[in-house]
Write a protein that holds these residues in place. Sequence first.
Motif, mmCIF file in Angstrom:
data_model
loop_
_atom_site.group_PDB
_atom_site.id
_atom_site.type_symbol
_atom_site.label_atom_id
_atom_site.label_comp_id
_atom_site.label_asym_id
_atom_site.label_seq_id
_atom_site.Cartn_x
_atom_site.Cartn_y
_atom_site.Cartn_z
ATOM 1 N N ASN A 56 0.820 -1.223 0.000
ATOM 2 C CA ASN A 56 0.000 0.000 0.000
ATOM 3 C C ASN A 56 0.850 1.267 0.000
ATOM 4 N N THR A 57 1.961 1.222 -0.725
ATOM 5 C CA THR A 57 2.814 2.399 -0.892
ATOM 6 C C THR A 57 3.144 2.577 -2.370
ATOM 7 N N ARG A 58 3.386 3.823 -2.768
ATOM 8 C CA ARG A 58 3.780 4.069 -4.158
ATOM 9 C C ARG A 58 5.145 3.449 -4.446
ATOM 10 N N ILE A 59 6.047 3.504 -3.471
ATOM 11 C CA ILE A 59 7.393 2.951 -3.683
ATOM 12 C C ILE A 59 7.317 1.455 -3.971
ATOM 13 N N GLY A 60 6.509 0.741 -3.195
ATOM 14 C CA GLY A 60 6.357 -0.686 -3.432
ATOM 15 C C GLY A 60 5.791 -0.979 -4.802
ATOM 16 N N LEU A 61 4.818 -0.179 -5.234
ATOM 17 C CA LEU A 61 4.217 -0.361 -6.551
ATOM 18 C C LEU A 61 5.216 -0.053 -7.658
ATOM 19 N N ILE A 62 5.997 1.014 -7.472
ATOM 20 C CA ILE A 62 6.986 1.404 -8.479
ATOM 21 C C ILE A 62 8.066 0.333 -8.627
ATOM 22 N N LEU A 63 8.595 -0.134 -7.505
ATOM 23 C CA LEU A 63 9.659 -1.138 -7.550
ATOM 24 C C LEU A 63 9.162 -2.448 -8.161
ATOM 25 N N THR A 64 7.943 -2.838 -7.843
ATOM 26 C CA THR A 64 7.408 -4.095 -8.357
ATOM 27 C C THR A 64 7.181 -4.043 -9.859
ATOM 28 N N ILE A 65 6.511 -3.003 -10.324
ATOM 29 C CA ILE A 65 6.237 -2.892 -11.757
ATOM 30 C C ILE A 65 7.535 -2.740 -12.540
ATOM 31 N N SER A 66 8.462 -1.936 -12.023
ATOM 32 C CA SER A 66 9.750 -1.766 -12.699
ATOM 33 C C SER A 66 10.498 -3.091 -12.780
#
Length: 279
Positions: free
Chosen positions: A139-149
């Motif tokens: 539930n964080t933008r950083i987690g979403l960014i790292l995962t998709i990247s």
Amino acid sequence: MTKRKITGPKPVIFFLLKLTVIMFFIAPFYISIVYAVKSPEETIKTGLAFPTGIYWENFTEAVRVSNFFSAAKNSVIVTAACVLILMVVCTMAAYVIARNLKSRLYSGMYYFFLAAIMLPFQVVMMPLYVQLKNMGLLNTRIGLILTISGFQTAYNIFVYVGFIRTIPVEMEEAAYIDGAGKFYTFWKIVFPLMKPIISSTLVLNALTVWNDFTTSLIIAQRPEVRTIPLTQYFFFGEYNIELNMAFAAFVMAMIPIIILYLLMQKYIIGGVMAGAVKG
């Protein structure tokens, strides 16, 4: 001698095939726009017929119900960050791999990334969720960014390696003779030559991240970090479906990515084909 003009059924058949293909690609846009600008009553009565007027309430209600602008902000931040990370990290990694493919280490890394392209997301979905939760990135933008990247890295490196191998090594050797280092040589000589493939992957990465649903559904569960694809949930309830508002939100969501595509479309086919010449 004058050439006789070829007549027959073939030109007509080719024209009909082209028209069919064009209609096949235009139909989704037409359906989306028609449903987005119609009132629910007109939609029931006329279906896919051209609207008699524009029902702007679909757009205003879609923004209000789904908190659209908050989701749009999250999508812009996540998309921009992912595109930047992939452009910087993957180009540098691909350059090192492409220039050292004869080495077993780098050759193994290259084939490792090739294997990662074929890895289904469902295989790592549960371990990913647990790992992100343990690290406090759920539930964080950083987690979403790292995962998709991370999931886009393998494809980008594969394409970049193929393109870099088409760039003559002699250009870099001339820079080394003049006293340039590897870092300077890459950013001043190699990177500018990668403009076609970078422009192509930029659009494709932006399109993938902007439309991502599965990864966002798992990681971005709280309203404050939801992206645009998740806003479609607001219009499909257990007992009612707000079809017109859903299409209105969809039309608003696709405008930025269409603008980006139109601005850089000339690089997409040429860049991908150039990267696939050697691999």
